[in-house]
Design an enzyme around this catalytic site. Sequence first.
Site, PDB file in Angstrom:
ATOM      1  N   THR A   1     -12.581   0.629 -18.175  1.00 53.90           N
ATOM      2  CA  THR A   1     -12.822   1.894 -18.898  1.00 53.90           C
ATOM      3  C   THR A   1     -11.896   3.016 -18.427  1.00 53.90           C
ATOM      4  O   THR A   1     -11.805   4.052 -19.089  1.00 53.90           O
ATOM      5  CB  THR A   1     -14.263   2.375 -18.645  1.00 53.90           C
ATOM      6  OG1 THR A   1     -14.397   2.656 -17.238  1.00 53.90           O
ATOM      7  CG2 THR A   1     -15.287   1.310 -19.022  1.00 53.90           C
TER       8      THR A   1
ATOM      9  N   ARG B   1     -11.335   3.709  -9.877  1.00 50.04           N
ATOM     10  CA  ARG B   1     -11.162   3.792 -11.313  1.00 50.04           C
ATOM     11  C   ARG B   1     -11.523   2.446 -11.906  1.00 50.04           C
ATOM     12  O   ARG B   1     -10.909   1.439 -11.558  1.00 50.04           O
ATOM     13  CB  ARG B   1      -9.696   4.115 -11.590  1.00 50.04           C
ATOM     14  CG  ARG B   1      -9.426   4.714 -12.902  1.00 50.04           C
ATOM     15  CD  ARG B   1      -8.003   5.203 -12.936  1.00 50.04           C
ATOM     16  NE  ARG B   1      -7.036   4.117 -12.848  1.00 50.04           N
ATOM     17  CZ  ARG B   1      -5.910   4.084 -13.530  1.00 50.04           C
ATOM     18  NH1 ARG B   1      -5.614   5.081 -14.336  1.00 50.04           N
ATOM     19  NH2 ARG B   1      -5.075   3.097 -13.405  1.00 50.04           N
TER      20      ARG B   1
ATOM     21  N   ASP C   1       0.304   0.104  -8.003  1.00 53.89           N
ATOM     22  CA  ASP C   1      -1.021   0.492  -7.492  1.00 53.89           C
ATOM     23  C   ASP C   1      -0.878   1.004  -6.054  1.00 53.89           C
ATOM     24  O   ASP C   1      -0.560   0.248  -5.139  1.00 53.89           O
ATOM     25  CB  ASP C   1      -1.958  -0.720  -7.535  1.00 53.89           C
ATOM     26  CG  ASP C   1      -3.384  -0.333  -7.186  1.00 53.89           C
ATOM     27  OD1 ASP C   1      -4.281  -0.603  -7.989  1.00 53.89           O
ATOM     28  OD2 ASP C   1      -3.602   0.246  -6.092  1.00 53.89           O
TER      29      ASP C   1
ATOM     30  N   ASP D   1      -3.109  -0.646  -3.266  1.00 52.51           N
ATOM     31  CA  ASP D   1      -2.653  -2.002  -2.926  1.00 52.51           C
ATOM     32  C   ASP D   1      -1.374  -1.966  -2.104  1.00 52.51           C
ATOM     33  O   ASP D   1      -1.205  -2.739  -1.162  1.00 52.51           O
ATOM     34  CB  ASP D   1      -2.425  -2.824  -4.202  1.00 52.51           C
ATOM     35  CG  ASP D   1      -3.739  -3.257  -4.833  1.00 52.51           C
ATOM     36  OD1 ASP D   1      -4.777  -3.184  -4.156  1.00 52.51           O
ATOM     37  OD2 ASP D   1      -3.715  -3.661  -6.015  1.00 52.51           O
TER      38      ASP D   1
HETATM   39  C1  PRP Z   1      -5.894   5.188  -7.899  1.00 48.16           C
HETATM   40  C2  PRP Z   1      -5.336   6.446  -7.293  1.00 48.16           C
HETATM   41  C3  PRP Z   1      -6.223   7.515  -7.868  1.00 48.16           C
HETATM   42  C4  PRP Z   1      -6.518   6.968  -9.244  1.00 48.16           C
HETATM   43  C5  PRP Z   1      -5.669   7.695 -10.236  1.00 48.16           C
HETATM   44  O1  PRP Z   1      -7.011   4.772  -7.234  1.00 48.16           O
HETATM   45  O2  PRP Z   1      -5.318   6.423  -5.891  1.00 48.16           O
HETATM   46  O3  PRP Z   1      -7.408   7.741  -7.159  1.00 48.16           O
HETATM   47  O4  PRP Z   1      -6.144   5.591  -9.241  1.00 48.16           O
HETATM   48  O5  PRP Z   1      -5.991   7.323 -11.530  1.00 48.16           O
HETATM   49  P1  PRP Z   1      -6.633   8.312 -12.584  1.00 48.16           P
HETATM   50  O6  PRP Z   1      -5.862   9.589 -12.482  1.00 48.16           O
HETATM   51  O7  PRP Z   1      -6.410   7.613 -13.899  1.00 48.16           O
HETATM   52  O8  PRP Z   1      -8.075   8.490 -12.269  1.00 48.16           O
HETATM   53  P2  PRP Z   1      -7.824   3.439  -7.645  1.00 48.16           P
HETATM   54  O9  PRP Z   1      -8.887   3.777  -8.643  1.00 48.16           O
HETATM   55  O10 PRP Z   1      -6.871   2.361  -8.015  1.00 48.16           O
HETATM   56  O11 PRP Z   1      -8.627   3.105  -6.327  1.00 48.16           O
HETATM   57  P3  PRP Z   1      -8.099   2.692  -4.867  1.00 48.16           P
HETATM   58  O12 PRP Z   1      -7.525   3.935  -4.234  1.00 48.16           O
HETATM   59  O13 PRP Z   1      -9.339   2.272  -4.187  1.00 48.16           O
HETATM   60  O14 PRP Z   1      -7.076   1.595  -5.010  1.00 48.16           O
HETATM   61  N1  URA Z   2      -3.405   4.416  -9.870  1.00 48.61           N
HETATM   62  C1  URA Z   2      -2.352   3.872  -9.216  1.00 48.61           C
HETATM   63  O1  URA Z   2      -2.478   3.463  -8.052  1.00 48.61           O
HETATM   64  N2  URA Z   2      -1.195   3.760  -9.867  1.00 48.61           N
HETATM   65  C2  URA Z   2      -1.029   4.194 -11.117  1.00 48.61           C
HETATM   66  O2  URA Z   2       0.095   4.088 -11.664  1.00 48.61           O
HETATM   67  C3  URA Z   2      -2.115   4.767 -11.784  1.00 48.61           C
HETATM   68  C4  URA Z   2      -3.290   4.868 -11.127  1.00 48.61           C
END
Ligand code: PRP
Ligand code: URA
Length: 208
Positions: free
Chosen positions: A107, A103, A199, A202
């Site tokens: 944006t 994400r 997150d 993380d």
């Molecule tokens: C997080 C989570 C989802 C997304 C959710 O991933 O694991 O995939 O955010 O957010 P949304 O519903 O607003 O799209 P992130 O983009 O942080 O990537 P990562 O898993 O690589 O940390």
């Molecule tokens: N992605 C995450 O990992 N945490 C949130 O709260 C939203 C999006």
Amino acid sequence: MSQIFVMDHPLIKHKISMLRDKNTTVKEFRELAYEIALLMGYEATKDLHLTTKEVETPLAKTTGFFVEKQVAIVPILRAGLGMVDAMMSLIPAAKTGHIGLYRDHETLQPVEYYCKLPTDIEKRQVLVVDPMLATGGSAAAAIEFIKKRGANKIKFMCLIAAPEGVKALQDAHPDVDIYIASLDEKLNENGYIVPGLGDAGDRLFGTL
Ligand code: PRP
Ligand code: URA
């Protein structure tokens, strides 16, 4: 319209509360994500088709029931990986696909960087897994990509969802049932779920 299943089990509520705690270590977080996914897996696999085959016990012959092997687990990278082992331990014959999305933090739009799915995805019950359903953008886009590759039986499983994400996903994919361990209050102005857990990627991989 799709069905929404919010888990209502004391063990899940207990484990979700531990998962949220900012003092939970990376090791504990990983273990909790595994355990919650395992408990949810029971619910999300309730309608898997069975075939019958005779089984011989030490005492008698009887009808055995076996889950058809046509399942695919598809984690949305990277945090979705935290739910794969649990699902694979429930359905060892399932195949795993991967879809890489992140994400964009400015944006909040999902950006695809990887997609590798079982070649016979159209025959499989697909379980897309990701701990977080926030705006719903990532899940909706991942499911769009998976459908373009032929999948037509899809469920989505997450640990924590915001009402905004549930609505967005339902609007985009009214055929996809959603399994949620905890439906939280809202999104904040940065697109994080409140109270949430921060997150997920993380916290799973220690990249805080
Ligand atoms: C997080 C989570 C989802 C997304 C959710 O991933 O694991 O995939 O955010 O957010 P949304 O519903 O607003 O799209 P992130 O983009 O942080 O990537 P990562 O898993 O690589 O940390
Ligand atoms: N992605 C995450 O990992 N945490 C949130 O709260 C939203 C999006």
